[in-house]
Design a protein around this motif. Structure first.
Motif, short mmCIF file in Angstrom:
data_model
loop_
_atom_site.label_atom_id
_atom_site.label_comp_id
_atom_site.label_asym_id
_atom_site.label_seq_id
_atom_site.Cartn_x
_atom_site.Cartn_y
_atom_site.Cartn_z
N LYS A 152 -0.44 -12.58 6.67
CA LYS A 152 -0.05 -11.55 5.72
C LYS A 152 0.96 -10.62 6.39
O LYS A 152 0.65 -10.02 7.43
CB LYS A 152 -1.28 -10.76 5.28
CG LYS A 152 -0.97 -9.75 4.20
CD LYS A 152 -2.24 -9.30 3.51
CE LYS A 152 -1.90 -8.60 2.21
NZ LYS A 152 -2.98 -8.70 1.23
N VAL A 153 2.12 -10.52 5.81
CA VAL A 153 3.18 -9.69 6.42
C VAL A 153 2.98 -8.24 5.97
O VAL A 153 3.33 -7.86 4.86
CB VAL A 153 4.58 -10.19 6.02
CG1 VAL A 153 5.65 -9.32 6.69
CG2 VAL A 153 4.76 -11.65 6.39
N VAL A 154 2.41 -7.44 6.87
CA VAL A 154 2.16 -6.04 6.51
C VAL A 154 3.36 -5.15 6.82
O VAL A 154 3.45 -4.02 6.36
CB VAL A 154 0.89 -5.47 7.19
CG1 VAL A 154 -0.34 -6.23 6.76
CG2 VAL A 154 1.03 -5.49 8.72
N LEU A 188 6.08 -9.20 -2.90
CA LEU A 188 5.48 -10.50 -2.60
C LEU A 188 4.01 -10.30 -2.23
O LEU A 188 3.70 -9.44 -1.41
CB LEU A 188 6.21 -11.16 -1.43
CG LEU A 188 7.72 -11.34 -1.60
CD1 LEU A 188 8.37 -11.73 -0.27
CD2 LEU A 188 8.01 -12.37 -2.68
N GLU A 189 3.15 -11.09 -2.80
CA GLU A 189 1.73 -10.91 -2.53
C GLU A 189 1.40 -11.18 -1.06
O GLU A 189 0.58 -10.49 -0.46
CB GLU A 189 0.92 -11.84 -3.43
CG GLU A 189 -0.49 -11.34 -3.62
CD GLU A 189 -1.25 -12.21 -4.59
OE1 GLU A 189 -2.43 -12.46 -4.33
OE2 GLU A 189 -0.66 -12.66 -5.59
N TYR A 190 2.05 -12.16 -0.48
CA TYR A 190 1.75 -12.52 0.91
C TYR A 190 2.53 -11.63 1.90
O TYR A 190 2.30 -11.70 3.09
CB TYR A 190 2.08 -14.00 1.17
CG TYR A 190 3.56 -14.31 1.10
CD1 TYR A 190 4.16 -14.61 -0.12
CD2 TYR A 190 4.34 -14.30 2.24
CE1 TYR A 190 5.51 -14.86 -0.20
CE2 TYR A 190 5.70 -14.56 2.18
CZ TYR A 190 6.28 -14.83 0.95
OH TYR A 190 7.62 -15.09 0.89
N ALA A 191 3.47 -10.84 1.37
CA ALA A 191 4.28 -9.99 2.25
C ALA A 191 4.50 -8.60 1.63
O ALA A 191 5.61 -8.25 1.27
CB ALA A 191 5.62 -10.65 2.56
N PRO A 192 3.43 -7.81 1.52
CA PRO A 192 3.59 -6.47 0.93
C PRO A 192 4.57 -5.61 1.75
O PRO A 192 5.26 -4.77 1.19
CB PRO A 192 2.18 -5.88 0.94
CG PRO A 192 1.37 -6.75 1.84
CD PRO A 192 2.02 -8.10 1.83
N CYS A 193 4.60 -5.82 3.04
CA CYS A 193 5.60 -5.22 3.94
C CYS A 193 5.79 -3.72 3.72
O CYS A 193 6.90 -3.25 3.53
CB CYS A 193 6.93 -5.97 3.79
SG CYS A 193 8.01 -5.79 5.22
N ARG A 194 4.71 -2.97 3.79
CA ARG A 194 4.81 -1.53 3.56
C ARG A 194 5.08 -0.75 4.84
O ARG A 194 5.30 0.45 4.79
CB ARG A 194 3.50 -1.01 2.96
CG ARG A 194 3.24 -1.62 1.60
CD ARG A 194 2.27 -0.81 0.75
NE ARG A 194 2.11 -1.52 -0.51
CZ ARG A 194 1.13 -2.40 -0.73
NH1 ARG A 194 0.21 -2.62 0.18
NH2 ARG A 194 1.08 -3.05 -1.88
N HIS A 195 5.01 -1.41 5.98
CA HIS A 195 5.02 -0.67 7.25
C HIS A 195 6.18 -1.02 8.17
O HIS A 195 6.74 -2.11 8.09
CB HIS A 195 3.71 -0.92 7.99
CG HIS A 195 2.53 -0.39 7.25
ND1 HIS A 195 2.29 0.96 7.12
CD2 HIS A 195 1.54 -1.02 6.59
CE1 HIS A 195 1.19 1.13 6.39
NE2 HIS A 195 0.72 -0.05 6.06
N THR A 196 6.48 -0.05 9.06
CA THR A 196 7.38 -0.32 10.17
C THR A 196 6.66 0.07 11.46
O THR A 196 6.11 1.16 11.57
CB THR A 196 8.67 0.50 10.08
OG1 THR A 196 8.32 1.85 9.77
CG2 THR A 196 9.61 -0.05 9.03
#
Ligand SMILES: *Cc1c(COP(=O)(O)O)cnc(C)c1O
Length: 223
Positions: A152-154, A188-196
């Motif tokens: 999961k790409v957070v 993207l469900e698998y990559a919500p990507c909310r963070h740095t």
């Protein structure tokens, strides 16, 4: 005592950087990098309220985790990870910060017994000595990760060049933040990507001003 004083200094600078950029403390997680440090040193930070710890070597990490028994700790793995070592470490951690190739995602997917929160490492400035996918290759790399349901790409992670000056640091971290927002906007469900995940002892103040949601701070606590 020294660690306590150092941590107070770090917290003060973090507070100032958050204020400067109008951000809320809730939007920032401080990850204490404890590589090369002893268990008593980690426990000291724990006592001062720290719950997120990071290591970059498989062996050092596993020993530390086994010998420490503190509730609520979240473990971050921040080093580059050899594919053959994935199976020994992946189910022991809460976050992985250095996803940079498909073969690694494939192995994580195979060995994980739960979904693994991963940061994709981006080589923003294109230094040849650095790990990480290129900004140009990021979207297609993220797309490939849809094949691996345990990944999961957070968020996105980067390390700034060691010799970067202040304006170069702003640019590097600002670019990572922009890339993160581009991926997040895809929903993207698998990559919500909310963070740095960006900013270390020498540059976390700039990273926070550029929107870092995880900073990885080691030596500033200990030296
Ligand atoms: C060591 C390390 C850090 C912390 O570096 P300091 O300069 O000690 O704060 C952060 N991120 C990564 C990937 C590291 O290897």
């Amino acid at each position: 005592m020294e660690i306590f004083e150092n941590s107070k200094k770090v917290e003060q600078k973090i507070q100032q950087s958050l204020e400067k950029s109008g951000r809320s403390p809730q939007d920032l997680t401080v990850v204490a990098v404890t590589k090369t440090k002893t268990i008593p040193q980690v426990e000291e930070l724990y006592q001062f309220g720290y719950r997120h710890f990071a290591e970059n070597r498989v062996e050092g990490f596993l020993e530390k985790k086994e010998d420490m028994n503190l509730p609520e700790v979240k473990w971050h793995f921040i080093g580059s990870l050899q594919t053959r070592k994935v199976k020994t470490v992946i189910n022991e951690i809460d976050y992985f910060h250095a996803l940079d190739r498909e073969s690694l995602a494939k192995e994580i997917n195979k060995r994980a017994d739960h979904t693994i929160a991963c940061f994709v490492q981006v080589n923003v400035t294109g230094e040849t000595s650095k790990h990480g996918v290129s900004p140009d290759g990021l979207e297609s790399f993220i797309h490939v990760l849809s094949e691996f349901p345990m990944v999961k790409v957070v968020g996105l992670m980067t390390m700034a060049p060691v010799d970067a000056n202040e304006s170069e640091l702003h640019e590097c971290f600002g670019r990572l933040k922009n890339l993160q927002e581009v991926i997040e906007a895809k929903q993207l469900e698998y990559a919500p990507c909310r963070h740095t995940s960006m900013g270390m002892s020498n540059d976390y103040e700039i990273a926070i001003q550029e929107g870092a949601s995880f900073v990885r701070i080691g030596s500033a606590f200990f030296e």
